[in-house]
Each structure stands twice: as C-alpha cells, then as structure tokens.
Design a protein around this motif. Structure first.
Motif, PDB file in Angstrom:
ATOM      1  N   SER A  65      -0.307  32.044   6.855  1.00  0.00           N
ATOM      2  CA  SER A  65      -0.649  32.438   8.221  1.00  0.00           C
ATOM      3  C   SER A  65       0.527  33.077   8.948  1.00  0.00           C
ATOM      4  O   SER A  65       0.424  33.391  10.118  1.00  0.00           O
ATOM      5  CB  SER A  65      -1.191  31.241   9.000  1.00  0.00           C
ATOM      6  N   GLY A 265      -8.046  45.254 -10.449  1.00  0.00           N
ATOM      7  CA  GLY A 265      -6.893  45.213 -11.339  1.00  0.00           C
ATOM      8  C   GLY A 265      -5.763  46.077 -10.811  1.00  0.00           C
ATOM      9  O   GLY A 265      -5.791  46.546  -9.671  1.00  0.00           O
ATOM     10  N   ASN A 281      -4.215  41.652   0.554  1.00  0.00           N
ATOM     11  CA  ASN A 281      -5.085  40.747  -0.205  1.00  0.00           C
ATOM     12  C   ASN A 281      -4.506  39.350  -0.345  1.00  0.00           C
ATOM     13  O   ASN A 281      -5.232  38.373  -0.316  1.00  0.00           O
ATOM     14  CB  ASN A 281      -5.339  41.301  -1.613  1.00  0.00           C
ATOM     15  N   HIS A 283      -1.686  38.076   1.376  1.00  0.00           N
ATOM     16  CA  HIS A 283      -0.979  37.576   2.554  1.00  0.00           C
ATOM     17  C   HIS A 283       0.417  37.047   2.219  1.00  0.00           C
ATOM     18  O   HIS A 283       0.863  36.063   2.797  1.00  0.00           O
ATOM     19  CB  HIS A 283      -1.773  36.473   3.246  1.00  0.00           C
ATOM     20  N   LYS A 284       1.070  37.663   1.257  1.00  0.00           N
ATOM     21  CA  LYS A 284       2.407  37.204   0.899  1.00  0.00           C
ATOM     22  C   LYS A 284       3.421  38.169   1.485  1.00  0.00           C
ATOM     23  O   LYS A 284       3.907  39.080   0.815  1.00  0.00           O
ATOM     24  CB  LYS A 284       2.555  37.163  -0.621  1.00  0.00           C
TER      25      LYS A 284
ATOM     26  N   ASP B  84      -6.941  40.526   9.228  1.00  0.00           N
ATOM     27  CA  ASP B  84      -6.007  39.585   8.626  1.00  0.00           C
ATOM     28  C   ASP B  84      -4.567  39.950   8.927  1.00  0.00           C
ATOM     29  O   ASP B  84      -3.749  39.103   9.267  1.00  0.00           O
ATOM     30  CB  ASP B  84      -6.209  39.528   7.101  1.00  0.00           C
ATOM     31  N   SER B  85      -4.240  41.243   8.783  1.00  0.00           N
ATOM     32  CA  SER B  85      -2.848  41.624   9.020  1.00  0.00           C
ATOM     33  C   SER B  85      -2.507  41.514  10.497  1.00  0.00           C
ATOM     34  O   SER B  85      -1.379  41.157  10.848  1.00  0.00           O
ATOM     35  CB  SER B  85      -2.544  43.023   8.488  1.00  0.00           C
ATOM     36  N   THR B  88      -1.933  37.786  11.272  1.00  0.00           N
ATOM     37  CA  THR B  88      -0.690  37.311  10.653  1.00  0.00           C
ATOM     38  C   THR B  88       0.522  37.821  11.426  1.00  0.00           C
ATOM     39  O   THR B  88       1.463  37.082  11.683  1.00  0.00           O
ATOM     40  CB  THR B  88      -0.622  37.796   9.189  1.00  0.00           C
ATOM     41  N   GLY B 107      -5.543  27.461   6.306  1.00  0.00           N
ATOM     42  CA  GLY B 107      -4.103  27.719   6.343  1.00  0.00           C
ATOM     43  C   GLY B 107      -3.522  27.449   7.723  1.00  0.00           C
ATOM     44  O   GLY B 107      -2.423  26.919   7.854  1.00  0.00           O
ATOM     45  N   TYR B 108      -4.266  27.795   8.776  1.00  0.00           N
ATOM     46  CA  TYR B 108      -3.783  27.548  10.146  1.00  0.00           C
ATOM     47  C   TYR B 108      -3.742  26.056  10.433  1.00  0.00           C
ATOM     48  O   TYR B 108      -2.862  25.565  11.126  1.00  0.00           O
ATOM     49  CB  TYR B 108      -4.681  28.238  11.177  1.00  0.00           C
ATOM     50  N   ALA B 110      -3.249  23.751   8.171  1.00  0.00           N
ATOM     51  CA  ALA B 110      -2.108  23.228   7.434  1.00  0.00           C
ATOM     52  C   ALA B 110      -0.809  23.466   8.203  1.00  0.00           C
ATOM     53  O   ALA B 110       0.114  22.665   8.138  1.00  0.00           O
ATOM     54  CB  ALA B 110      -2.036  23.882   6.056  1.00  0.00           C
ATOM     55  N   ALA B 384      -8.017  31.294   0.807  1.00  0.00           N
ATOM     56  CA  ALA B 384      -7.595  32.646   1.185  1.00  0.00           C
ATOM     57  C   ALA B 384      -7.009  33.371  -0.025  1.00  0.00           C
ATOM     58  O   ALA B 384      -7.269  34.559  -0.247  1.00  0.00           O
ATOM     59  CB  ALA B 384      -6.575  32.590   2.318  1.00  0.00           C
ATOM     60  N   GLY B 388      -8.586  36.696  -1.989  1.00  0.00           N
ATOM     61  CA  GLY B 388      -7.814  37.894  -2.308  1.00  0.00           C
ATOM     62  C   GLY B 388      -7.814  38.192  -3.799  1.00  0.00           C
ATOM     63  O   GLY B 388      -7.924  39.346  -4.216  1.00  0.00           O
ATOM     64  N   LYS B 391     -11.015  39.799  -4.817  1.00  0.00           N
ATOM     65  CA  LYS B 391     -11.103  41.190  -4.376  1.00  0.00           C
ATOM     66  C   LYS B 391     -10.301  42.098  -5.290  1.00  0.00           C
ATOM     67  O   LYS B 391     -10.728  43.200  -5.619  1.00  0.00           O
ATOM     68  CB  LYS B 391     -10.620  41.324  -2.934  1.00  0.00           C
ATOM     69  N   SER B 392      -9.104  41.648  -5.702  1.00  0.00           N
ATOM     70  CA  SER B 392      -8.307  42.583  -6.493  1.00  0.00           C
ATOM     71  C   SER B 392      -8.548  42.479  -7.997  1.00  0.00           C
ATOM     72  O   SER B 392      -8.120  43.356  -8.715  1.00  0.00           O
ATOM     73  CB  SER B 392      -6.826  42.487  -6.148  1.00  0.00           C
ATOM     74  N   GLN B 412      -3.764  33.463 -10.459  1.00  0.00           N
ATOM     75  CA  GLN B 412      -3.241  34.015  -9.205  1.00  0.00           C
ATOM     76  C   GLN B 412      -3.426  33.023  -8.056  1.00  0.00           C
ATOM     77  O   GLN B 412      -2.575  32.926  -7.171  1.00  0.00           O
ATOM     78  CB  GLN B 412      -3.937  35.343  -8.889  1.00  0.00           C
ATOM     79  N   ALA B 415      -0.803  30.325  -8.381  1.00  0.00           N
ATOM     80  CA  ALA B 415       0.529  30.807  -8.005  1.00  0.00           C
ATOM     81  C   ALA B 415       0.656  30.847  -6.494  1.00  0.00           C
ATOM     82  O   ALA B 415       1.755  30.891  -5.957  1.00  0.00           O
ATOM     83  CB  ALA B 415       0.777  32.181  -8.614  1.00  0.00           C
ATOM     84  N   GLY B 416      -0.495  30.817  -5.821  1.00  0.00           N
ATOM     85  CA  GLY B 416      -0.588  30.685  -4.373  1.00  0.00           C
ATOM     86  C   GLY B 416       0.099  31.706  -3.588  1.00  0.00           C
ATOM     87  O   GLY B 416       0.484  31.645  -2.509  1.00  0.00           O
TER      88      GLY B 416
END
Lengths: 316, 416
Positions: A65, A265, A281, A283-284, B84-85, B88, B107-108, B110, B384, B388, B391-392, B412, B415-416
């Motif tokens: 977040s 991919g 995607n 959020h990192k 989302d962006s 954030t 996430g918020y 947490a 979340a 993602g 989607k990818s 993925q 790996a968070g």
C-alpha cells in the motif's frame, strides 16, 4: 583584485601543483556562485533530487500500500537479478535500442538527402515529415494498434481484402509477442524519424557547396562524393542524433505499453515495460526503483561506450 | 555583460518557479480542517464505473452538503487503470483520501490504515448490509470495508448464432459448452463459438470462472492456493477449448472490453458478461437476439463469480470520523443508494436496496445466480499480488502447459 588575494591564490596553487592555476581557488568559486547558483539549483531540483529519491527507494522495503517499512539493503536489487526473465528482457532491450536507432538513422540519412534537394513542393514534404513529431506518441501508437486489431482494424481488413491473410477476422498482430514487438519497432522508427531527419538535414546545410563541387571536378562519382566527402562532415549531426535517440528509445514506454500491454508473460517486455509492470501489476515500488537504477546505469554505460568509441565531441 | 545578466536572471526566475511549483506538489494542503470556518473537508477518491459515475457522485455530494453545511466533500474520479497507482502514491505521500472506493483492502488493514466498519457507520446502516457481503469484508472477524456494489457473472448467448449452428439449447456443462462452441466456430466467416478474454485486463475473472467451475479455489483469508490440484481440471478445460478452436483467436492476449464489443456486434456465440453488459447491448446493438443463462460448469452445478467493490475510510484525522459516519449513513439510505446502484447497472448490497430492486427485469438473471456466488479471497493480504500475477501470467495457458502456469503464478504470489 587585492594583492592579498593574489598572493594567497598563488600560494594555494603552488602548494598543490607547483604552479599557479588560473582561477581555481575556493574564493573564486565563491565569487562565481551568484552567477551559477540558479543553474545549480535547477539541476539539483529537476535532476539530482528525483534521482536521489529513486536511489533511496531502491534500498527501502515499501509495502504494497506504499508505506516505507525500513531499510532493505540490496534485497531489491537481488530480486531484480534473480527474476528468471531478467536477462531475456535485458537483451530484448538492447535489440530494441539497436534496431530502432539503426533503422531510424539509415532511413533519416536517405530522407534528409531527398529533402536537401530542391524540388517543387519541398516545403510541403518537409512539413509532412514533421507531423509524426507533432502528434502524441500514444495517439500515433493507438492508431496503429487499432488498425492492427482483428475484426475491425483497417490494416487487418486491408490485408484480408488483398488476400494476404485468409482468416476473415484478420491476424492477431498485437496478440503475439513476436509480431507485437516487431510492429512496436515500426512505430518507434516512425516517431523517431522527424527529429533525426531534421538533425541530419541541418548537418547537410553546413556542408559547403564548393567542397562537393571540387570533388566532382576531381572526377568522384555520386557514391564516392557521398561517402568520402558528405558523410564525414555529417559526423557532428549524426553523433547528436544517435546519442539522443539511444537515450530516448531506451526510455520509451508508451509504444510497447500500448502494443504489447495485453500480452501475458514477459516475452515482449523491455526494461521500461518491466518497471511499469512492477508498479502497476505487482505494486512493488521498491523493486521498480531498483530496476530503474539498473536501467539508469545501463544507459550511462551505453552512452559512455558510445562517447569513447565514436568521440562525437572531437572535431573532424 | 548585460546580456548574460539578463540570462542569469531568466534562469533564476525559471529555477524559482520550478522549485515553487514542485514544492506545491510535495507539500500541498491535505484538505484538512479549516479551523477558521469550522468546516470539515472529506476527500473522496473513487474509480469510474461508467460515464455516469462522476455525475452520480456529484449528485450524492450535493445532497449531502445541503443537509450538512459544515462538511465539504472533495471528489476525485480516476480510471480503474490508474486507481491503484494513484492511491499508492497518495498513501506514500501521507495524503491518503478519507474515503476510498476500491477492491483489495487487506494490505491497508495490515498497515493499520483503515477504520473498522463499525466505527464509521451507524448500527442501523451496518445491519442493513447483506450478511454474506459484510462477511467478505472481514479480516480476523472485524469488517474493515463497507460493501458498495456487487456484480455476478452469467453467460450471454447469441441465440441466432446457436440456432444457425444447430444447437437447440444453451449449454449447462463443459461438455455441452465445448460442443456448442465448436459448432458455432465451424460457421466460419470470423465467428467464434466462445469468447475467452485471458488478456491482462481481467484475466483473474475468466480464470476464476473456469477453475472454480471445475471445483477449484483461489484460497481463503489464510492462504492463497493457485497451484492446487483442484484448479487443474478447469485449466485443462481452457486448453481443450482453445485447442478445439472453440474460442476466438489468441485468447491469451485478448482483453475483456474489446471482446465484449465483438459479442455485441453479433460475432461471438457465447461469452461471460456482467449486469452492465445488458445496458451496453441496449445501447450498441439493440437488435441483438440474446439470452442470459447461468455459467456452464464441469458437472452443471450452479456457480457464479461474485465481485464486490468496497468503500473504506482511512484513519487520517481523529475528528473526521463523525463527518465520515454522516456521509456513509447518508449515502447508504435507500433513497440515495438505490438510484445510484441502479444507474450503474450493478446489484445492490443492502437489504433495503435488494427489496427496492427486486422487480427489475434486467437484473433478474443475476439476482437468481447470486446465492451461489463465490468471491475472490480479497481479505488475504496476498490477494493483491495474486491478482497481479494472474493479469500478467495466466494468458500463457494458451501456449504453456496448464500446470506450469499455475506453478508460476503461485511462485510470484509467494514471492509477494
């Protein structure tokens, strides 16, 4: 200037290098400060500060977040390099830059040569070359993207009508990594042409007519004249065009984002779209910053290598 | 000398201007309380569901401000792509909105950013929510978000195409669906049997439709389980559909909205749609002969993917809690909420709202399937990341083995 300053600067200079240096003392710098301060401020505000924030973020642990959870050392960089698709993406980025800049420069050399000749309607043709530059890159890309769309894209419809494609809904150009990447290169070349062409055109204008004439008198053919007389004189213009294009193309996001955005991919990604995917995607922000730092360093290395090899600043 | 002086002055001016403008962006007024006038300001950040969204919220705010002259509400509308962006960025800049309309919120929670739901609505309003929806907003037994709208999925069927292909009845199981879709695709002329959008726009939804329809699950509040044997039948069935040519070309990279447009044009036999799709068809191609039926599953049992969006309140200023409560109570009153949800074409989440809309013909097929609705595990903080990753990565199922894709997504997520 007072005598005391004179002596002190001489002594300082003598102490360090054995002979007085012209205007190198701290006091001279201080005196120059009012004049260069605004420029320094500007550089700090728009270049150094954002870059600093980017470096800082790349070593932090930022939650999904967006909260800063403390230092992460170099974990984010480790994650970037541990990503199994990193090297394919890296090499694709290099292919992207080399092909786009190479093709752009070759086409621009030809275009500039044509536009340099006097012919009826030259002004209009010169204007037409500028248009891709005037339009927004996203808009240009969108036009191509929708043209390639199966079912209703006009490029696809055209290819179906002339019989090159036999599926009635058209081919999924933007749905497959390979073709989407190839079409992105086409768009990138198209939008890079105006700047490059005009830079080279400006270079051509500085080639003195009498030199070309002298070459002709000596019996040089058109090819010989071009490669031995005109091209060497374009070195300055070409260097600028190539350097700016490298940086620009490397950092280009919108074209690939639009053309390859829906492809799953990582088979059509460059470093820039990967940074975008980390932010959008996953959020990192921290990992995205680390990759940005890596990208920043790659650009610096490429530019340094280019400057070292080509020596664009050296006079012909 | 004079020239360079003027030049320096110009640079100085430019620098000052740049820095001043920049500092506005960094600091800015967070829209806090204006002590002098005693007014409270609420920042409201919402996504755009349709062209109506902005106007609908403006109407709500006008009505609310008229009833509460001491509260001002600032509205900010963003596209779903940017939402989302934007949130954030706002949170990391310490400028979280007071009220936010979004999806995953665990996430918020947490990060301890949200008010518990019970602290920002009156008990009357809280008891009016459908219990299952409120339960879906709970983290460790406390609800942190208020349900806003619900939507359920159903299969939109182009009757004319099915008839042309000789399919008598809309399919209810996977086998029937595969058979019907293959027949429709065989009509040729660019017609596809089943529209399958696995592109980045909303891959997780189409994935859920198939994986859960075969008895799979994405997990719960404790663990995300994508790489789970129960998800494999659905994933294999997707491949079977693609290999049989029962879908449109390149499903792995087709986005949902453009594909829906092609369904509306009448070139796709069947596709999973949402309540707002009804309105899109009425506007884009009212002559389309279609029907809405439950989504076919492996064994024909009833199932739908329910999606719920939420309103949540960020803890910014202690003394804003009252104002937020007043706003929510006003918004969820049936007179305000029902027209809002009706115009957007979604399903209501309050008991009073469901009652008021029970007679709506267009919503009936969706209200019918709603009891069997399953939701994303959005109360899991990892959801979340899973969202993602879908989607990818999920569209790769078109070319890669199903198991590999599930494994890659799970990796993925972990790996968070």
């Amino acid at each position: 200037m007072s005598t005391s300053t004179e002596t002190s600067s001489i002594i300082a200079g003598a102490a360090s290098s054995g002979r007085p240096r012209p205007g190198g003392s701290a006091r001279d710098l201080l005196r120059a400060l009012p004049w260069i301060a605004p420029a320094l401020l500007l550089i700090f505000g728009v270049v150094v500060y954002p870059a600093g924030v980017m470096f800082f973020n790349s070593t932090r642990d930022i939650s999904l977040s967006g909260l800063d959870k403390g230092s992460a050392g170099f974990d984010n960089f480790a994650e970037v390099f541990a990503f199994p698709y990193f090297w394919p993406i890296f090499f694709r980025t290099i292919v992207w830059v080399v092909v786009v800049v190479g093709v752009t420069v070759l086409l621009s050399l030809g275009l500039a040569q044509i536009l340099d000749k006097a012919f009826p309607g030259r002004k209009i043709v010169r204007l037409a070359v500028i248009i891709p530059w005037a339009a927004s890159v996203v808009m240009t890309t969108m036009v191509v993207f929708y043209g390639l769309e199966p079912y209703f894209g006009i490029i696809n419809t055209f290819l179906v009508d002339v019989g090159l494609i036999d599926t009635p809904e058209g081919y999924g150009w933007t749905r497959n990594p390979g073709t989407a990447f190839a079409w992105s290169i086409v768009v990138a070349v198209f939008v890079s042409l105006p700047f490059t062409t005009y830079t080279i055109l400006a270079g051509l204008a500085t080639v003195p007519g009498d030199v070309v004439e002298a070459a002709k008198m000596d019996g040089a053919g058109p090819a010989r004249t071009y490669f031995s007389v005109v091209l060497p004189q374009l070195r300055g213009a070409l260097s600028v065009a190539v350097l700016i294009n490298i940086i620009n193309v490397f950092n280009s996001l919108p074209i690939l984002k639009v053309m390859t955005g829906s492809i799953p991919g990582y088979d059509a990604d460059t470093i820039m779209t990967m940074i975008f995917k980390y932010i959008q995607n996953q959020h990192k922000i921290d990992v995205a910053s680390a990759l940005s730092v890596v990208a920043f360093l790659i650009v610096i290395v490429i530019v340094a290598a280019y400057v070292k090899v080509v020596k664009p600043m050296q006079e012909v | 000398m004079k020239k360079s002086l003027r030049f320096s002055a110009a640079i100085a001016l430019a620098a000052t201007a740049t820095l001043t403008l920049a500092s506005c962006g960094f600091g800015g007024d967070a829209g806090g309380d204006d002590a002098a006038s005693g007014k409270t300001t609420l920042d409201l950040l919402v996504p755009s569901y349709s062209d109506n969204t902005q106007g609908l919220w403006e109407d709500v705010i006008d009505g609310f401000e008229a009833a509460n002259p001491d509260i001002t509400v600032n509205l900010e509308v963003q596209s779903w792509d940017n939402l989302d962006s934007v949130i954030t960025t706002k949170i990391s800049g310490g400028e979280a909105p007071d009220i936010f309309n979004g999806g995953p919120f665990a996430g918020y929670v947490a990060d301890d950013l949200l008010y518990p739901a019970a602290d920002v609505v009156s008990p009357d309003t809280l008891s009016d929510f459908q219990d299952s929806f409120l339960a879906n907003a709970e983290v460790d037994g406390t609800a942190y978000a208020l349900p806003l709208i619900a939507s359920a999925r159903a299969l939109f069927v182009n009757n004319a195409l099915l008839e042309q292909a000789g399919v008598a009845e809309a399919p209810t199981t996977w086998d029937e669906l595969l058979d019907a879709a293959t027949k429709v695709s065989a009509l040729g002329n660019g017609i596809a049997g089943y529209g399958m959008p696995l592109g980045s726009e909303e891959a997780q939804a189409e994935a859920a439709v198939w994986l859960w329809g075969g008895g799979g699950t994405f997990g719960d509040a404790d663990a995300i389980t994508i790489d789970d044997p129960s998800n494999l039948p659905g994933a294999e069935q997707i491949k079977k559909m693609i290999d049989a040519g029962a879908t449109q070309a390149d499903p792995g990279s087709t986005d949902r909205s453009p594909l829906m447009d092609i369904f509306i044009q009448g070139k796709i036999g069947m596709q999973v749609g949402l309540p707002p799709t009804v309105g899109q068809i009425a506007e884009g191609n009212p002559d389309l002969d279609y029907s809405i039926v439950p989504i076919p599953t492996k064994d024909g049992s009833a199932f739908t993917l329910g999606v719920m969006d939420q309103l949540m309140a960020f803890k910014n200023d202690e003394d804003k809690q009252d104002a937020i409560t007043k706003f929510f109570d006003y918004y969820y009153s049936a007179d305000v909420y029902v027209p809002w949800v009706q115009t957007e074409g979604f399903l209501p989440v309050t008991k009073s709202g469901a009652e008021a809309l029970s007679g709506e013909e267009a919503l009936k097929p969706f209200l019918d399937v709603l009891p069997g609705a399953q939701f994303y595990p959005s109360t899991n903080t990892q959801w979340a990341a899973a969202d993602g990753a879908f989607k990818s990565l999920f569209g790769q199922i078109q070319t890669k083995p199903a198991q590999d894709v599930l494994t890659e997504i799970q990796a993925q997520v972990d790996a968070g």
